[in-house]
Motif scaffolding. Structure first.
Motif, PDB file in Angstrom:
ATOM      1  N   VAL A 115      20.512 -17.132  26.169  1.00 26.28           N
ATOM      2  CA  VAL A 115      19.221 -16.613  26.645  1.00 26.28           C
ATOM      3  C   VAL A 115      19.435 -15.605  27.763  1.00 26.28           C
ATOM      4  CG1 VAL A 115      17.101 -17.259  27.850  1.00 26.28           C
ATOM      5  CG2 VAL A 115      17.875 -18.599  25.905  1.00 26.28           C
ATOM      6  N   SER A 116      20.335 -15.916  28.695  1.00 29.15           N
ATOM      7  CA  SER A 116      20.593 -14.992  29.806  1.00 29.15           C
ATOM      8  C   SER A 116      21.230 -13.697  29.330  1.00 29.15           C
ATOM      9  CB  SER A 116      21.521 -15.652  30.826  1.00 29.15           C
ATOM     10  OG  SER A 116      20.925 -16.793  31.367  1.00 29.15           O
ATOM     11  N   LEU A 172      20.983 -12.299  26.131  1.00 25.34           N
ATOM     12  CA  LEU A 172      20.229 -11.513  25.147  1.00 25.34           C
ATOM     13  C   LEU A 172      18.829 -11.119  25.569  1.00 25.34           C
ATOM     14  CD1 LEU A 172      21.351 -13.471  21.970  1.00 25.34           C
ATOM     15  CD2 LEU A 172      22.230 -11.281  22.817  1.00 25.34           C
ATOM     16  N   THR A 173      18.278 -11.736  26.609  1.00 27.03           N
ATOM     17  CA  THR A 173      16.897 -11.431  26.972  1.00 27.03           C
ATOM     18  C   THR A 173      16.786 -10.967  28.416  1.00 27.03           C
ATOM     19  OG1 THR A 173      16.412 -13.700  27.643  1.00 27.03           O
ATOM     20  CG2 THR A 173      15.982 -13.126  25.352  1.00 27.03           C
ATOM     21  N   GLU A 174      15.788 -10.140  28.628  1.00 26.72           N
ATOM     22  CA  GLU A 174      15.418  -9.697  29.969  1.00 26.72           C
ATOM     23  C   GLU A 174      13.902  -9.647  29.995  1.00 26.72           C
ATOM     24  OE1 GLU A 174      15.905  -5.690  32.557  1.00 26.72           O
ATOM     25  OE2 GLU A 174      17.711  -6.498  31.625  1.00 26.72           O
ATOM     26  N   HIS A 191      10.623 -10.585  28.691  1.00 24.34           N
ATOM     27  CA  HIS A 191      10.183 -11.136  27.411  1.00 24.34           C
ATOM     28  C   HIS A 191      10.782 -10.398  26.224  1.00 24.34           C
ATOM     29  CE1 HIS A 191       7.341 -13.885  29.157  1.00 24.34           C
ATOM     30  NE2 HIS A 191       6.896 -12.916  29.938  1.00 24.34           N
ATOM     31  N   GLY A 192      11.761  -9.544  26.477  1.00 22.02           N
ATOM     32  CA  GLY A 192      12.309  -8.749  25.383  1.00 22.02           C
ATOM     33  C   GLY A 192      13.827  -8.773  25.344  1.00 22.02           C
ATOM     34  N   PHE A 193      14.349  -8.027  24.400  1.00 20.36           N
ATOM     35  CA  PHE A 193      15.789  -7.911  24.192  1.00 20.36           C
ATOM     36  C   PHE A 193      16.408  -7.138  25.351  1.00 20.36           C
ATOM     37  CE2 PHE A 193      19.329  -5.566  21.960  1.00 20.36           C
ATOM     38  CZ  PHE A 193      20.182  -6.659  21.890  1.00 20.36           C
ATOM     39  N   ALA A 194      17.544  -7.591  25.843  1.00 18.46           N
ATOM     40  CA  ALA A 194      18.195  -6.976  27.007  1.00 18.46           C
ATOM     41  C   ALA A 194      18.964  -5.714  26.655  1.00 18.46           C
ATOM     42  CB  ALA A 194      19.135  -7.982  27.661  1.00 18.46           C
TER      43      ALA A 194
END
Length: 106
Positions: free
Chosen positions: A55-56, A58-60, A62-65
């Motif tokens: 999660v940390s 791939l995401t930033e 509410h969206g894709f990092a």
């Protein structure tokens, strides 16, 4: 929420955390788990850590990092797997991410 409510909430959470952590050593000798349950609990810790990393990574918000951060984590994972020194792992991951972002990769 005023300052008193915040202070009371903080104290209640601190006491609850202390009680929860204190209960582990106290109850360890009284509660017996099967070897299978202990194995599952150890595996659950690994799964939770892997989920947190995913999660940390791939995401930033509410969206894709983007692709730069996962690439840096991948480099760090490979180096850690190869037993590289921790400082090298961190620096290589940061450099990979920074260089990809410098090149315009989100």
């Amino acid at each position: 929420m005023d300052g008193v409510e915040l202070l009371v909430g903080t104290v209640v959470l601190a006491l609850g955390t202390f009680a929860f952590r204190f209960a582990g050593p106290v109850l360890r000798s009284r509660v017996k788990l099967s070897p299978r349950a202990e194995r599952l609990m150890a595996l659950a810790a690994v799964v939770l850590l892997a989920a947190l990393v995913a999660v940390s990574t791939l995401t930033e918000g509410h969206g894709f990092a983007g692709f730069a951060r996962p690439a840096g984590v991948l480099v760090a994972g490979v180096l850690a797997w190869r037993k590289a020194p921790f400082v090298l792992v961190v620096l290589a991951a940061a450099a990979t991410t920074a260089l990809l972002r410098l090149a315009g990769v989100p």
